[in-house]
Design a protein around this motif. Structure first.
Motif, PDB file in Angstrom:
ATOM      1  N   HIS A 116       1.365  -0.930   0.167  1.00 30.94           N
ATOM      2  CA  HIS A 116      -0.411   0.194  -0.121  1.00 30.94           C
ATOM      3  C   HIS A 116       1.358   0.885   0.070  1.00 30.94           C
ATOM      4  N   HIS A 218     -12.557  -8.666   0.050  1.00 31.31           N
ATOM      5  CA  HIS A 218     -13.117  -7.317  -0.593  1.00 31.31           C
ATOM      6  C   HIS A 218     -12.628  -6.938  -2.364  1.00 31.31           C
ATOM      7  N   ALA A 220     -14.034  -3.804  -5.274  1.00 34.33           N
ATOM      8  CA  ALA A 220     -14.087  -2.144  -5.839  1.00 34.33           C
ATOM      9  C   ALA A 220     -14.751  -2.843  -6.891  1.00 34.33           C
TER      10      ALA A 220
HETATM   11  O1  LIG Z   1      -9.962   0.686  -5.198  1.00 32.35           O
HETATM   12  C1  LIG Z   1     -10.035  -0.377  -5.917  1.00 32.35           C
HETATM   13  O2  LIG Z   1     -10.178  -0.507  -6.673  1.00 32.35           O
HETATM   14  C2  LIG Z   1      -9.753  -1.749  -4.989  1.00 32.35           C
HETATM   15  C3  LIG Z   1      -8.167  -1.312  -4.247  1.00 32.35           C
HETATM   16  C4  LIG Z   1      -7.810  -2.540  -3.536  1.00 32.35           C
HETATM   17  O3  LIG Z   1      -8.135  -3.515  -2.670  1.00 32.35           O
HETATM   18  C5  LIG Z   1      -6.508  -2.898  -3.393  1.00 32.35           C
HETATM   19  O4  LIG Z   1      -5.078  -2.726  -4.181  1.00 32.35           O
HETATM   20  O5  LIG Z   1      -5.267  -4.214  -2.902  1.00 32.35           O
END
Ligand SMILES: O=C(O)CCC(=O)C(=O)O
Length: 264
Positions: A116, A218, A220
């Motif tokens: 990150h 997760h 997105a």
């Molecule tokens: O904003 C996104 O598409 C997800 C980002 C995400 O979960 C990541 O990069 O681990």
């Protein structure tokens, strides 16, 4: 009763994090601090201050085919947020944040600069969706128990590509066949579709923070709005959970914090 500064989270919040794999902290960062981080982000995007990662390099479905294709210079991440500007360092080392993470991890906290450590941007038109995954998939630590910290610099919802979580999915056993070669949950499998149906998208406003476990699934979506979305993201480990020697996780340096102390 006033909570001691070293324990900003309630016992219920800590229990909720362990149960669901994530914890939402509303209005955690002051608007002025978010505005500063957003202004720096916009300035660095405008000047293309390196290191940037582009959608074309991530290569997810629908990404521009190359840096020179239409939309090819759409930024996905402003890397090295910690090194980039003091406003990001101030947030990443915020004593109340660090104390909260110490409560969740049960020990002193270390910020990893290898993972990150970025501002994630999602642009209209060329910003791509991210499939169901867990952050730990490419990380190498003694134990798979880190915490990612996601700070929304503006409104985030399903329409502009907000994060979607499967509550409790950091605790479920999975068969290897459920994942594809890149460790995304395979969308065509009925057992995975049953998991996806449990997904929730917390709507975030500027200054809201989500703390989530590195094993939590997760995803997105795309950004269907007309405005860019920006979020500051860092990852933290417990002191007793070092990166594996020689791995990428060990290659980029770390910032150690001690209870009640600043970065060391
Ligand atoms: O904003 C996104 O598409 C997800 C980002 C995400 O979960 C990541 O990069 O681990």
């Amino acid at each position: 009763m006033t909570k001691p500064a070293s324990a900003p989270l309630t016992a219920d919040q800590v229990a909720q994090f362990h149960q669901d794999g994530y914890l939402l902290l509303r209005g955690r960062v002051a608007p002025a601090d978010c505005e500063l981080m957003l202004a720096v982000t916009l300035d660095h995007l405008r000047r293309a201050v390196p290191p940037l990662e582009y959608e074309a390099e991530v290569g997810y479905d629908g990404a521009p085919a190359s840096l020179d294709a239409p939309g090819g210079r759409t930024a996905r991440r402003l890397r090295n947020a910690w090194q980039r500007d003091a406003c990001f360092r101030d947030w990443a080392s915020d004593p109340r944040l660090v104390a909260s993470l110490a409560q969740l991890l049960g020990e002193d906290v270390v910020l990893t600069l290898a993972h990150h450590n970025c501002v994630m941007t999602k642009h209209p038109d060329f910003g791509t969706a991210t499939g169901w995954h867990r952050d730990i998939r490419y990380w190498s630590f003694t134990r798979p128990d880190l915490v990612s910290v996601w700070l929304a610099l503006g409104h985030e919802d399903a329409d502009n590509g907000a994060l979607k979580f499967i509550p409790g999915s950091h605790r479920i056993p999975l068969a290897p066949g459920q994942m594809d070669a890149l460790d995304f949950l395979r969308p065509e499998l009925p057992e995975n579709q049953a998991l996806f149906a449990q997904g929730v998208t917390p709507v975030l406003e500027r200054g809201d923070v989500v703390l989530f476990h590195s094993k939590l699934f997760h995803s997105a979506g795309r950004n269907n709005s007309r405005d860019m979305k920006a979020s500051v993201v860092f990852a933290y480990r417990g002191k007793s959970n070092p990166p594996l020697p020689g791995s990428r996780s060990a290659a980029a340096g770390e910032i150690a914090f001690q209870e009640g102390a600043q970065a060391g």
